[in-house]
Structure formats: C-alpha cells, structure tokens
Design an enzyme around this catalytic site. Structure first.
Site, PDB file in Angstrom:
ATOM      1  N   THR A  31       0.834  -1.215   0.000  1.00  0.00           N
ATOM      2  CA  THR A  31       0.000   0.000   0.000  1.00  0.00           C
ATOM      3  C   THR A  31       0.866   1.261   0.000  1.00  0.00           C
ATOM      4  O   THR A  31       0.539   2.259  -0.634  1.00  0.00           O
ATOM      5  CB  THR A  31      -0.952  -0.011   1.212  1.00  0.00           C
ATOM      6  OG1 THR A  31      -1.700  -1.229   1.207  1.00  0.00           O
ATOM      7  CG2 THR A  31      -1.908   1.174   1.188  1.00  0.00           C
ATOM      8  N   GLY A  85       1.614   0.604   6.295  1.00  0.00           N
ATOM      9  CA  GLY A  85       0.490  -0.295   6.045  1.00  0.00           C
ATOM     10  C   GLY A  85       0.157  -1.081   7.305  1.00  0.00           C
ATOM     11  O   GLY A  85       0.721  -0.852   8.370  1.00  0.00           O
ATOM     12  N   ASP A  87      -1.622  -5.215   8.546  1.00  0.00           N
ATOM     13  CA  ASP A  87      -2.243  -6.475   8.135  1.00  0.00           C
ATOM     14  C   ASP A  87      -3.681  -6.552   8.624  1.00  0.00           C
ATOM     15  O   ASP A  87      -4.526  -7.169   7.998  1.00  0.00           O
ATOM     16  CB  ASP A  87      -1.427  -7.654   8.671  1.00  0.00           C
ATOM     17  CG  ASP A  87      -0.042  -7.662   8.046  1.00  0.00           C
ATOM     18  OD1 ASP A  87       0.043  -7.560   6.809  1.00  0.00           O
ATOM     19  OD2 ASP A  87       0.957  -7.718   8.779  1.00  0.00           O
ATOM     20  N   GLY A  98       3.606  -6.895  10.147  1.00  0.00           N
ATOM     21  CA  GLY A  98       4.706  -7.836  10.040  1.00  0.00           C
ATOM     22  C   GLY A  98       4.479  -8.902   8.985  1.00  0.00           C
ATOM     23  O   GLY A  98       5.277  -9.806   8.797  1.00  0.00           O
ATOM     24  N   GLU A 106       9.667  -0.908  11.319  1.00  0.00           N
ATOM     25  CA  GLU A 106       8.403  -0.172  11.247  1.00  0.00           C
ATOM     26  C   GLU A 106       8.036   0.383  12.616  1.00  0.00           C
ATOM     27  O   GLU A 106       7.604   1.528  12.745  1.00  0.00           O
ATOM     28  CB  GLU A 106       7.279  -1.091  10.748  1.00  0.00           C
ATOM     29  CG  GLU A 106       7.400  -1.432   9.284  1.00  0.00           C
ATOM     30  CD  GLU A 106       6.365  -2.448   8.828  1.00  0.00           C
ATOM     31  OE1 GLU A 106       5.926  -3.278   9.655  1.00  0.00           O
ATOM     32  OE2 GLU A 106       5.991  -2.397   7.647  1.00  0.00           O
ATOM     33  N   LYS A 124      -8.576  -5.089   5.744  1.00  0.00           N
ATOM     34  CA  LYS A 124      -7.830  -4.989   7.000  1.00  0.00           C
ATOM     35  C   LYS A 124      -8.670  -4.396   8.132  1.00  0.00           C
ATOM     36  O   LYS A 124      -8.197  -4.271   9.247  1.00  0.00           O
ATOM     37  CB  LYS A 124      -6.574  -4.166   6.804  1.00  0.00           C
ATOM     38  CG  LYS A 124      -5.749  -4.404   5.540  1.00  0.00           C
ATOM     39  CD  LYS A 124      -5.376  -5.821   5.290  1.00  0.00           C
ATOM     40  CE  LYS A 124      -4.425  -6.006   4.121  1.00  0.00           C
ATOM     41  NZ  LYS A 124      -3.069  -5.506   4.351  1.00  0.00           N
TER      42      LYS A 124
HETATM   43  O1  DER Z   1       4.485  -5.928   7.338  1.00  0.00           O
HETATM   44  C1  DER Z   1       3.731  -4.949   7.448  1.00  0.00           C
HETATM   45  O2  DER Z   1       3.221  -4.581   8.542  1.00  0.00           O
HETATM   46  C2  DER Z   1       3.416  -4.190   6.199  1.00  0.00           C
HETATM   47  O3  DER Z   1       3.028  -2.890   6.533  1.00  0.00           O
HETATM   48  C3  DER Z   1       2.362  -4.932   5.350  1.00  0.00           C
HETATM   49  O4  DER Z   1       1.995  -6.145   5.928  1.00  0.00           O
HETATM   50  C4  DER Z   1       1.151  -4.115   5.010  1.00  0.00           C
HETATM   51  O5  DER Z   1       0.288  -4.864   4.190  1.00  0.00           O
HETATM   52  P1  DER Z   1      -0.059  -4.384   2.674  1.00  0.00           P
HETATM   53  O6  DER Z   1       0.947  -5.012   1.786  1.00  0.00           O
HETATM   54  O7  DER Z   1      -1.452  -4.900   2.462  1.00  0.00           O
HETATM   55  O8  DER Z   1       0.030  -2.876   2.637  1.00  0.00           O
END
Ligand code: DER
Length: 232
Positions: A31, A85, A87, A98, A106, A124
């Site tokens: 994202t 982003g 999950d 993660g 992050e 999400k």
């Molecule tokens: O690993 C994370 O936390 C990333 O931000 C990721 O998992 C976010 O998910 P996305 O690919 O749907 O943006």
C-alpha cells in the site's frame, strides 16, 4: 483492492503531509507505494528540504526510485509523520503488522513519529484482531532462540510456526538477520493486544512483536465503493 489501497494512501497523505512536514517515515508493503506516489505528486518544491526514512530494504528502494531524499536513521531521533500499512486494524486502532517481516524497523519509525498513520484496504478493517488476518501475530526472533520461543508460545496458548521462505529454501530472514515466527492466539487473548504484546515481548530471544498498540493517530481504509473510512 489496488484502487482501495490507493484511495487510503492518497487520503492519508493529503490529510497528514503538509509543507511543514519535513521528516517523514515510509512504511513497507504493497500500500505504501501509493503513499510515495502521492508525495511525489506534491511536486519538487514541496519535497525540497524533506528527508525520508525507510522501514526496510523495500521501503528504501521505494524512496530512492521516487527520487526522494533518503535519510539516515542514525541522524534522527524524531520524525514529523510516518505512514505505514497494516495487516489488520481493530476498532481501537491496534494493529497486527509484520506480514512483510518488517515490523521491527516499522515500530522504530512509528515510535519516532509525532504522527503515525496506517493506510489499508477494506480487508484490514476489523473489530477484533484475528478476525480477518488468520496468519497469526508475526514475531521477530533471534535465530539462536527460535526453538525455545516456539515452545514458550505454545505453552502460552499460541499456535506458532516458523515462517519459511517461498522462493528460498529454509526460513525467511528479516532485514535485521532474524527469523519470523507467526503465532495464532485464541480470541480472548486477541481481545487484549496490549497485554499479549507484553507477554510475547518478555520471552527471551524475541526481538519485536507485530502488535502495534497505542501508537496510531488514525487509520485510513479504502473501500470497494470508492469511499474512504477514517478511524481516528
Ligand atoms: O508488514 C507490514 O506490517 C506491512 O506494513 C504490510 O503487511 C502491510 O500490508 P499491505 O501489503 O497490504 O500494505
């Protein structure tokens, strides 16, 4: 889903990244490329004097390829804004992160930021963590301790698995040289993510946990109908 990701990313950048914001953290995943696109669209004048910090290899490549100024995390102890982003996000802005194995850096850039914002598509957006994200809580562990951590997580009611590579034989290795364990927990534990986070973090060998609690200012979800849900 891509359109929904773009909607969320654009809304968050338009709301939280103004000319006064110079130190900006860029998250990881599929994202955040739309976040970078929207920042680039603000134009060279807006981006002159800004510095962008990455949350991993993918994030660093994004910043470089966009022609934005890459900052060295050693030189800063705070950021104006970090956008990342997620999950899954619950109704209290707690999140599981993660999925991309980037949660350690992050969380560092989330902690550093005066404003930390999540952007995601409608998949999400949950009431309770674990409702839609079934892969478990990503936990970064030192390779030396992974077997002990698996055993302890099981004793604590979790169902942990070591994350194996898809295009790589053996386990996934994070940007920090560590392994990732994904652990599914029963709903009663997922209802109290801040307590679960502490329990996991205290296990010897655990480096960081993909539960982000009490950090986010807001979350932006792009919806299939073209609307954006903002939770703040
Ligand atoms: O690993 C994370 O936390 C990333 O931000 C990721 O998992 C976010 O998910 P996305 O690919 O749907 O943006």
């Amino acid at each position: 889903v891509e359109a929904a990701k773009r909607l969320a990313a654009y809304a968050a950048v338009d709301r939280h990244i103004g000319l006064e914001h110079k130190l900006i953290g860029i998250g990881s995943g599929s994202t955040v490329p739309y976040v970078v696109d929207r920042i680039v669209q603000q134009g060279p004048k807006a981006n002159a004097g800004r510095v962008f910090l990455p949350t991993g290899f993918q994030s660093k490549e994004l910043i470089i390829k966009a022609g934005l100024a890459l900052g060295d995390v050693d030189q800063y102890t705070r950021l104006d804004v970090t956008i990342d982003g997620a999950d899954e996000v619950d109704s209290n802005l707690n999140s599981i992160k993660g999925g991309g194995a980037c949660q350690l850096r992050e969380k560092v850039l989330a902690d550093m930021a005066d404003t930390w914002v999540m952007v995601a598509d409608y998949r999400k957006n949950s009431e309770v963590l674990g409702t839609n994200w079934k892969q478990g809580v990503p936990i970064e562990v030192v390779p030396f301790a992974y077997a002990q951590v698996l055993a302890t997580l099981t004793k604590q009611g979790g169902t942990p698995t070591l994350r194996m590579g898809k295009a790589k034989a053996g386990p996934v290795v994070s940007d920090n040289g560590n392994f990732i364990i994904d652990a599914v927990f029963p709903k009663d534990q997922m209802l109290k993510p801040a307590e679960l986070l502490v329990r996991i973090k205290l296990i010897t060998g655990v480096v960081e946990v993909g539960l982000f609690t009490d950090l986010a200012k807001a979350a932006y979800f792009g919806n299939e109908d073209g609307s954006v849900t903002v939770r703040a």
